[in-house]
Design a protein around this motif. Sequence first.
Motif, PDB file in Angstrom:
ATOM      1  N   THR A 171       0.812  -1.220   0.000  1.00 45.71           N
ATOM      2  CA  THR A 171       0.000   0.000   0.000  1.00 45.71           C
ATOM      3  C   THR A 171       0.845   1.270   0.000  1.00 45.71           C
ATOM      4  O   THR A 171       0.342   2.338  -0.336  1.00 45.71           O
ATOM      5  CB  THR A 171      -0.949   0.033   1.205  1.00 45.71           C
ATOM      6  N   GLU A 172       2.111   1.164   0.395  1.00 43.11           N
ATOM      7  CA  GLU A 172       3.018   2.315   0.393  1.00 43.11           C
ATOM      8  C   GLU A 172       4.422   1.844   0.043  1.00 43.11           C
ATOM      9  O   GLU A 172       4.832   0.761   0.455  1.00 43.11           O
ATOM     10  CB  GLU A 172       3.082   2.984   1.773  1.00 43.11           C
ATOM     11  N   GLU A 196       8.390   3.596  -0.042  1.00 41.23           N
ATOM     12  CA  GLU A 196       9.270   4.739   0.191  1.00 41.23           C
ATOM     13  C   GLU A 196      10.716   4.303   0.031  1.00 41.23           C
ATOM     14  O   GLU A 196      11.067   3.155   0.301  1.00 41.23           O
ATOM     15  CB  GLU A 196       9.075   5.296   1.598  1.00 41.23           C
ATOM     16  N   LEU A 201       3.064  -0.615  -5.997  1.00 41.09           N
ATOM     17  CA  LEU A 201       1.817  -0.189  -5.367  1.00 41.09           C
ATOM     18  C   LEU A 201       0.648  -1.040  -5.844  1.00 41.09           C
ATOM     19  O   LEU A 201       0.428  -1.186  -7.047  1.00 41.09           O
ATOM     20  CB  LEU A 201       1.537   1.284  -5.647  1.00 41.09           C
TER      21      LEU A 201
END
Length: 106
Positions: A18-19, A21, A57
């Motif tokens: 979902t994320e 980084e 994602l």
Amino acid sequence: MITIEDFKKMELRIGEITEVEDHPNADRLYMLKVDLGEKTKQLVAGVKGSYAKEELLGKQVVVVDNLEAALLRGVESQGMLLASSDDTGIAIVSPGRKMKLGSVVK
């Protein structure tokens, strides 16, 4: 060699990323948030050289859910996503169709 009983100790579950980084202290690592249905985990994964953030994602992945947490370059990883590798790069292990999040992989 491990026994079948050793293998059964691993809790493999389907999660959805979902994320994504960039890891602040490593060029090849991403920090991922993975939804496992009833919980969300943070994973640190060395897949940056093979996947762009946008490709990850929404991707369903296989996660080792009961792996002891580890500190990877100063960031906690609360499990591991399964992937294979060869001389062309890394391929994340995903189910062949959309699965319910948290489903057990057998």
